[in-house]
Scaffold this active site. Sequence first.
Site, PDB file in Angstrom:
ATOM      1  N   ASP A 174       0.829  -1.208   0.000  1.00  0.00           N
ATOM      2  CA  ASP A 174       0.000   0.000   0.000  1.00  0.00           C
ATOM      3  C   ASP A 174       0.865   1.261   0.000  1.00  0.00           C
ATOM      4  O   ASP A 174       2.000   1.246   0.478  1.00  0.00           O
ATOM      5  CB  ASP A 174      -0.903  -0.023   1.249  1.00  0.00           C
ATOM      6  CG  ASP A 174      -2.055   0.960   1.135  1.00  0.00           C
ATOM      7  OD1 ASP A 174      -2.308   1.480   0.027  1.00  0.00           O
ATOM      8  OD2 ASP A 174      -2.708   1.218   2.167  1.00  0.00           O
ATOM      9  N   LEU A 191      11.439 -20.486  -4.463  1.00  0.00           N
ATOM     10  CA  LEU A 191      10.446 -19.588  -3.860  1.00  0.00           C
ATOM     11  C   LEU A 191       9.156 -19.662  -4.679  1.00  0.00           C
ATOM     12  O   LEU A 191       9.204 -19.628  -5.911  1.00  0.00           O
ATOM     13  CB  LEU A 191      10.963 -18.141  -3.858  1.00  0.00           C
ATOM     14  CG  LEU A 191       9.948 -17.067  -3.442  1.00  0.00           C
ATOM     15  CD1 LEU A 191       9.625 -17.144  -1.953  1.00  0.00           C
ATOM     16  CD2 LEU A 191      10.468 -15.654  -3.766  1.00  0.00           C
ATOM     17  N   ARG A 201      -5.646  -2.267   8.317  1.00  0.00           N
ATOM     18  CA  ARG A 201      -6.803  -2.990   7.782  1.00  0.00           C
ATOM     19  C   ARG A 201      -6.324  -4.236   7.044  1.00  0.00           C
ATOM     20  O   ARG A 201      -5.199  -4.291   6.576  1.00  0.00           O
ATOM     21  CB  ARG A 201      -7.537  -2.123   6.735  1.00  0.00           C
ATOM     22  CG  ARG A 201      -8.446  -1.091   7.256  1.00  0.00           C
ATOM     23  CD  ARG A 201      -9.339  -0.594   6.110  1.00  0.00           C
ATOM     24  NE  ARG A 201      -8.584   0.136   5.095  1.00  0.00           N
ATOM     25  CZ  ARG A 201      -8.265   1.417   5.179  1.00  0.00           C
ATOM     26  NH1 ARG A 201      -8.624   2.119   6.239  1.00  0.00           N
ATOM     27  NH2 ARG A 201      -7.596   2.009   4.210  1.00  0.00           N
ATOM     28  N   HIS A 233       3.229   3.403  -8.755  1.00  0.00           N
ATOM     29  CA  HIS A 233       3.126   1.969  -9.057  1.00  0.00           C
ATOM     30  C   HIS A 233       4.412   1.469  -9.735  1.00  0.00           C
ATOM     31  O   HIS A 233       4.895   0.374  -9.447  1.00  0.00           O
ATOM     32  CB  HIS A 233       1.917   1.691  -9.944  1.00  0.00           C
ATOM     33  CG  HIS A 233       0.602   2.029  -9.296  1.00  0.00           C
ATOM     34  ND1 HIS A 233       0.331   1.712  -7.988  1.00  0.00           N
ATOM     35  CD2 HIS A 233      -0.505   2.671  -9.769  1.00  0.00           C
ATOM     36  CE1 HIS A 233      -0.898   2.136  -7.685  1.00  0.00           C
ATOM     37  NE2 HIS A 233      -1.417   2.732  -8.743  1.00  0.00           N
TER      38      HIS A 233
HETATM   39  C1  FPP Z   1      -1.578   0.193  -3.493  1.00  0.00           C
HETATM   40  O1  FPP Z   1      -1.193   1.535  -3.438  1.00  0.00           O
HETATM   41  C2  FPP Z   1      -1.001  -0.519  -4.646  1.00  0.00           C
HETATM   42  C3  FPP Z   1      -1.699  -1.096  -5.666  1.00  0.00           C
HETATM   43  C4  FPP Z   1      -3.164  -1.056  -5.748  1.00  0.00           C
HETATM   44  C5  FPP Z   1      -1.018  -1.766  -6.788  1.00  0.00           C
HETATM   45  C6  FPP Z   1       0.228  -2.539  -6.479  1.00  0.00           C
HETATM   46  C7  FPP Z   1       0.946  -2.799  -7.733  1.00  0.00           C
HETATM   47  C8  FPP Z   1       2.306  -2.778  -7.919  1.00  0.00           C
HETATM   48  C9  FPP Z   1       3.251  -2.560  -6.805  1.00  0.00           C
HETATM   49  C10 FPP Z   1       2.904  -2.949  -9.272  1.00  0.00           C
HETATM   50  C11 FPP Z   1       2.629  -4.203 -10.028  1.00  0.00           C
HETATM   51  C12 FPP Z   1       2.914  -5.440  -9.319  1.00  0.00           C
HETATM   52  C13 FPP Z   1       3.565  -6.523  -9.796  1.00  0.00           C
HETATM   53  C14 FPP Z   1       3.489  -7.770  -9.010  1.00  0.00           C
HETATM   54  C15 FPP Z   1       4.360  -6.551 -11.026  1.00  0.00           C
HETATM   55  P1  FPP Z   1      -2.317   2.647  -3.570  1.00  0.00           P
HETATM   56  O2  FPP Z   1      -2.433   2.992  -5.003  1.00  0.00           O
HETATM   57  O3  FPP Z   1      -3.569   2.156  -2.945  1.00  0.00           O
HETATM   58  O4  FPP Z   1      -1.687   3.816  -2.738  1.00  0.00           O
HETATM   59  P2  FPP Z   1      -2.467   4.910  -1.879  1.00  0.00           P
HETATM   60  O5  FPP Z   1      -3.217   4.180  -0.812  1.00  0.00           O
HETATM   61  O6  FPP Z   1      -1.364   5.751  -1.338  1.00  0.00           O
HETATM   62  O7  FPP Z   1      -3.362   5.640  -2.821  1.00  0.00           O
END
Ligand code: FPP
Length: 244
Positions: free
Chosen positions: A19, A130, A193, A36
Amino acid sequence: MIELIDKKKLPRHVAIIMDGNGRWAKERGRDRLFGHQHGVISVREMVEGCAEIGVEYLTLYAFSTENWNRPESEVQGLMELLISTIRKEAETLHKNGVRLYVIGDFASLPQVCIDELEEAMNITAGNTKLNLILALSYSSKWEITEAVKKIAQQVQNNTLAIDDIKEETIKQNLATANFPDPELMIRTSGEHRISNFLLYQLAYAELYFTHTHWPDFRKENLYEALLNYQNRERRFGKISEQLK
Ligand code: FPP
Protein backbone atom coordinates in the site's frame (compact mmCIF):
# COMPACT_ATOMS: atom_id res chain seq x y z
CA MET A 1 20.25 -6.68 10.52
CA ILE A 2 20.01 -9.90 8.49
CA GLU A 3 22.52 -11.55 10.86
CA LEU A 4 20.05 -11.17 13.76
CA ILE A 5 17.42 -13.28 12.01
CA ASP A 6 17.12 -16.89 13.16
CA LYS A 7 16.96 -18.91 9.92
CA LYS A 8 15.34 -21.80 11.79
CA LYS A 9 12.41 -19.67 12.91
CA LEU A 10 11.39 -18.09 9.63
CA PRO A 11 7.78 -17.88 8.54
CA ARG A 12 7.30 -20.29 5.61
CA HIS A 13 4.79 -17.92 4.05
CA VAL A 14 4.81 -14.10 4.04
CA ALA A 15 1.85 -12.16 2.62
CA ILE A 16 2.06 -8.47 1.79
CA ILE A 17 -0.49 -5.70 1.19
CA MET A 18 1.58 -3.32 -0.93
CA ASP A 19 0.00 0.00 0.00
CA GLY A 20 0.95 3.63 -0.43
CA ASN A 21 2.07 3.92 -4.04
CA GLY A 22 -0.38 6.76 -4.67
CA ARG A 23 0.64 8.74 -1.57
CA TRP A 24 4.33 8.20 -2.32
CA ALA A 25 3.83 9.67 -5.81
CA LYS A 26 1.69 12.55 -4.54
CA GLU A 27 4.42 13.55 -2.07
CA ARG A 28 6.67 13.91 -5.10
CA GLY A 29 4.14 15.83 -7.16
CA ARG A 30 3.80 12.95 -9.61
CA ASP A 31 0.85 10.88 -10.84
CA ARG A 32 -0.21 7.63 -9.22
CA LEU A 33 1.28 5.46 -11.94
CA PHE A 34 4.71 6.82 -11.11
CA GLY A 35 4.19 5.33 -7.65
CA HIS A 36 3.13 1.97 -9.06
CA GLN A 37 6.18 1.91 -11.33
CA HIS A 38 8.45 2.42 -8.35
CA GLY A 39 6.45 -0.21 -6.49
CA VAL A 40 7.79 -2.76 -8.96
CA ILE A 41 11.32 -2.14 -7.64
CA SER A 42 10.08 -3.09 -4.16
CA VAL A 43 8.42 -6.20 -5.60
CA ARG A 44 11.78 -7.25 -7.05
CA GLU A 45 13.51 -6.58 -3.71
CA MET A 46 10.99 -8.73 -1.83
CA VAL A 47 11.26 -11.62 -4.27
CA GLU A 48 15.07 -11.51 -3.99
CA GLY A 49 15.02 -10.97 -0.23
CA CYS A 50 12.62 -13.85 0.45
CA ALA A 51 14.49 -16.23 -1.87
CA GLU A 52 17.86 -15.35 -0.32
CA ILE A 53 16.77 -15.78 3.27
CA GLY A 54 14.68 -18.92 2.74
CA VAL A 55 11.03 -17.86 2.92
CA GLU A 56 9.21 -20.47 0.79
CA TYR A 57 6.00 -18.62 -0.16
CA LEU A 58 5.46 -14.94 -0.87
CA THR A 59 1.96 -13.66 -1.65
CA LEU A 60 1.59 -10.11 -2.98
CA TYR A 61 -1.75 -8.30 -3.14
CA ALA A 62 -1.22 -6.67 -6.53
CA PHE A 63 -4.80 -5.88 -7.60
CA SER A 64 -8.00 -6.30 -5.63
CA THR A 65 -11.52 -6.92 -6.93
CA GLU A 66 -12.33 -3.42 -5.65
CA ASN A 67 -9.42 -1.88 -7.60
CA TRP A 68 -11.49 -2.28 -10.81
CA ASN A 69 -13.45 0.74 -9.55
CA ARG A 70 -10.43 3.07 -9.82
CA PRO A 71 -10.27 5.57 -12.72
CA GLU A 72 -9.96 3.73 -16.03
CA SER A 73 -6.57 5.28 -16.80
CA GLU A 74 -5.11 3.93 -13.54
CA VAL A 75 -6.58 0.44 -14.07
CA GLN A 76 -5.21 0.37 -17.60
CA GLY A 77 -1.83 1.65 -16.44
CA LEU A 78 -1.64 -1.03 -13.74
CA MET A 79 -2.52 -3.79 -16.23
CA GLU A 80 0.11 -2.54 -18.68
CA LEU A 81 2.67 -2.37 -15.88
CA LEU A 82 1.83 -5.91 -14.87
CA ILE A 83 2.14 -7.20 -18.43
CA SER A 84 5.45 -5.43 -19.11
CA THR A 85 6.91 -6.47 -15.73
CA ILE A 86 6.01 -10.15 -16.20
CA ARG A 87 7.37 -10.05 -19.75
CA LYS A 88 10.65 -8.49 -18.57
CA GLU A 89 11.11 -10.53 -15.42
CA ALA A 90 9.86 -14.04 -16.28
CA GLU A 91 13.27 -15.28 -17.39
CA THR A 92 15.00 -13.83 -14.29
CA LEU A 93 12.38 -15.41 -12.04
CA HIS A 94 13.03 -18.73 -13.75
CA LYS A 95 16.83 -18.47 -13.47
CA ASN A 96 16.47 -17.80 -9.76
CA GLY A 97 14.25 -20.79 -9.09
CA VAL A 98 11.06 -18.81 -8.52
CA ARG A 99 7.72 -20.42 -9.38
CA LEU A 100 4.88 -18.05 -10.25
CA TYR A 101 1.23 -18.56 -9.29
CA VAL A 102 -1.84 -16.35 -9.59
CA ILE A 103 -4.86 -16.35 -7.27
CA GLY A 104 -7.99 -14.38 -8.10
CA ASP A 105 -10.61 -14.05 -10.79
CA PHE A 106 -8.16 -14.83 -13.59
CA ALA A 107 -10.80 -14.69 -16.34
CA SER A 108 -11.62 -11.03 -15.53
CA LEU A 109 -8.10 -9.91 -16.53
CA PRO A 110 -7.36 -8.61 -20.05
CA GLN A 111 -6.46 -11.44 -22.46
CA VAL A 112 -2.87 -10.18 -23.03
CA CYS A 113 -2.37 -10.22 -19.29
CA ILE A 114 -3.72 -13.79 -19.03
CA ASP A 115 -1.45 -14.93 -21.89
CA GLU A 116 1.64 -13.33 -20.36
CA LEU A 117 0.94 -14.77 -16.91
CA GLU A 118 0.18 -18.25 -18.28
CA GLU A 119 3.44 -18.27 -20.17
CA ALA A 120 5.40 -17.20 -17.09
CA MET A 121 3.62 -19.81 -14.94
CA ASN A 122 4.45 -22.52 -17.49
CA ILE A 123 8.11 -21.50 -17.77
CA THR A 124 8.55 -21.49 -14.00
CA ALA A 125 6.39 -24.54 -13.21
CA GLY A 126 9.34 -26.76 -12.23
CA ASN A 127 10.95 -24.31 -9.77
CA THR A 128 11.05 -24.86 -6.04
CA LYS A 129 13.21 -22.14 -4.44
CA LEU A 130 10.45 -19.59 -3.86
CA ASN A 131 6.74 -19.71 -4.66
CA LEU A 132 5.60 -16.25 -5.72
CA ILE A 133 1.82 -15.90 -5.57
CA LEU A 134 0.26 -12.82 -7.16
CA ALA A 135 -3.22 -11.95 -5.92
CA LEU A 136 -4.80 -10.38 -8.98
CA SER A 137 -8.43 -9.38 -9.28
CA TYR A 138 -8.54 -11.07 -5.90
CA SER A 139 -10.68 -10.56 -2.85
CA SER A 140 -11.29 -12.91 0.02
CA LYS A 141 -15.06 -12.57 -0.20
CA TRP A 142 -14.88 -13.52 -3.89
CA GLU A 143 -12.65 -16.49 -3.07
CA ILE A 144 -14.89 -17.75 -0.25
CA THR A 145 -17.99 -17.36 -2.44
CA GLU A 146 -16.30 -19.46 -5.14
CA ALA A 147 -15.35 -22.10 -2.56
CA VAL A 148 -18.94 -22.31 -1.31
CA LYS A 149 -20.17 -22.78 -4.90
CA LYS A 150 -17.64 -25.57 -5.53
CA ILE A 151 -18.59 -27.36 -2.32
CA ALA A 152 -22.33 -26.98 -3.01
CA GLN A 153 -21.76 -28.44 -6.47
CA GLN A 154 -20.07 -31.51 -4.96
CA VAL A 155 -22.97 -31.97 -2.55
CA GLN A 156 -25.46 -31.63 -5.41
CA ASN A 157 -23.51 -34.21 -7.44
CA ASN A 158 -23.57 -36.57 -4.46
CA THR A 159 -19.76 -36.69 -4.39
CA LEU A 160 -19.66 -35.04 -0.97
CA ALA A 161 -21.92 -35.61 2.06
CA ILE A 162 -22.78 -32.57 4.20
CA ASP A 163 -21.39 -34.32 7.30
CA ASP A 164 -18.07 -34.76 5.53
CA ILE A 165 -17.58 -31.00 5.14
CA LYS A 166 -14.62 -30.29 7.42
CA GLU A 167 -12.29 -27.32 7.85
CA GLU A 168 -9.97 -29.14 5.46
CA THR A 169 -12.77 -29.18 2.83
CA ILE A 170 -12.94 -25.39 3.00
CA LYS A 171 -9.17 -25.08 2.70
CA GLN A 172 -9.06 -27.44 -0.27
CA ASN A 173 -11.61 -25.35 -2.17
CA LEU A 174 -9.92 -22.00 -1.67
CA ALA A 175 -7.56 -20.57 -4.30
CA THR A 176 -4.72 -21.19 -1.86
CA ALA A 177 -5.43 -24.95 -1.51
CA ASN A 178 -1.81 -25.89 -2.24
CA PHE A 179 -0.13 -23.32 0.00
CA PRO A 180 0.41 -23.25 3.76
CA ASP A 181 -1.30 -20.35 5.57
CA PRO A 182 0.83 -17.20 5.94
CA GLU A 183 2.40 -16.84 9.37
CA LEU A 184 3.21 -13.18 8.74
CA MET A 185 1.18 -10.49 6.97
CA ILE A 186 2.84 -7.14 6.26
CA ARG A 187 0.93 -3.99 5.31
CA THR A 188 2.82 -0.88 4.33
CA SER A 189 1.84 2.78 4.48
CA GLY A 190 0.16 3.04 7.86
CA GLU A 191 -3.37 1.65 7.40
CA HIS A 192 -4.43 -0.97 9.94
CA ARG A 193 -6.80 -2.99 7.78
CA ILE A 194 -6.92 -6.39 6.07
CA SER A 195 -8.91 -5.06 3.09
CA ASN A 196 -10.49 -8.31 1.93
CA PHE A 197 -7.14 -10.13 1.75
CA LEU A 198 -6.83 -13.83 2.75
CA LEU A 199 -9.42 -13.50 5.54
CA TYR A 200 -9.61 -17.25 6.15
CA GLN A 201 -5.90 -17.95 5.74
CA LEU A 202 -4.77 -15.18 8.10
CA ALA A 203 -6.68 -16.63 11.06
CA TYR A 204 -3.46 -17.07 13.09
CA ALA A 205 -1.06 -14.85 11.20
CA GLU A 206 1.01 -12.22 12.94
CA LEU A 207 0.11 -8.81 11.51
CA TYR A 208 2.87 -6.27 10.95
CA PHE A 209 2.10 -2.67 10.02
CA THR A 210 4.64 -0.08 9.00
CA HIS A 211 4.39 3.56 7.94
CA THR A 212 6.86 3.05 5.10
CA HIS A 213 5.17 3.50 1.70
CA TRP A 214 5.48 0.50 -0.59
CA PRO A 215 7.88 2.15 -3.11
CA ASP A 216 10.33 2.76 -0.23
CA PHE A 217 10.10 -0.80 1.13
CA ARG A 218 13.48 -2.55 0.83
CA LYS A 219 15.12 -5.75 2.06
CA GLU A 220 16.09 -4.05 5.34
CA ASN A 221 12.39 -3.34 5.96
CA LEU A 222 11.60 -7.00 5.32
CA TYR A 223 14.31 -8.06 7.79
CA GLU A 224 12.82 -5.68 10.36
CA ALA A 225 9.41 -7.32 9.90
CA LEU A 226 10.93 -10.81 10.16
CA LEU A 227 12.77 -9.88 13.36
CA ASN A 228 9.62 -8.38 14.82
CA TYR A 229 7.79 -11.63 13.96
CA GLN A 230 10.47 -13.75 15.61
CA ASN A 231 10.20 -11.77 18.82
CA ARG A 232 6.51 -12.48 19.21
CA GLU A 233 5.08 -15.42 21.10
CA ARG A 234 2.65 -17.39 18.93
CA ARG A 235 0.23 -19.13 21.29
CA PHE A 236 -2.55 -20.41 18.98
CA GLY A 237 -5.08 -20.07 21.81
CA LYS A 238 -2.88 -21.78 24.42
CA ILE A 239 -1.19 -20.14 27.41
CA SER A 240 2.49 -19.21 27.62
CA GLU A 241 3.48 -22.08 29.93
CA GLN A 242 2.07 -24.69 27.58
CA LEU A 243 4.51 -23.65 24.89
CA LYS A 244 7.65 -24.34 26.90
C1 FPP B 1 -1.58 0.19 -3.49
O1 FPP B 1 -1.19 1.53 -3.44
C2 FPP B 1 -1.00 -0.52 -4.65
C3 FPP B 1 -1.70 -1.10 -5.67
C4 FPP B 1 -3.16 -1.06 -5.75
C5 FPP B 1 -1.02 -1.77 -6.79
C6 FPP B 1 0.23 -2.54 -6.48
C7 FPP B 1 0.95 -2.80 -7.73
C8 FPP B 1 2.31 -2.78 -7.92
C9 FPP B 1 3.25 -2.56 -6.80
C10 FPP B 1 2.90 -2.95 -9.27
C11 FPP B 1 2.63 -4.20 -10.03
C12 FPP B 1 2.91 -5.44 -9.32
C13 FPP B 1 3.56 -6.52 -9.80
C14 FPP B 1 3.49 -7.77 -9.01
C15 FPP B 1 4.36 -6.55 -11.03
P1 FPP B 1 -2.32 2.65 -3.57
O2 FPP B 1 -2.43 2.99 -5.00
O3 FPP B 1 -3.57 2.16 -2.95
O4 FPP B 1 -1.69 3.82 -2.74
P2 FPP B 1 -2.47 4.91 -1.88
O5 FPP B 1 -3.22 4.18 -0.81
O6 FPP B 1 -1.36 5.75 -1.34
O7 FPP B 1 -3.36 5.64 -2.82
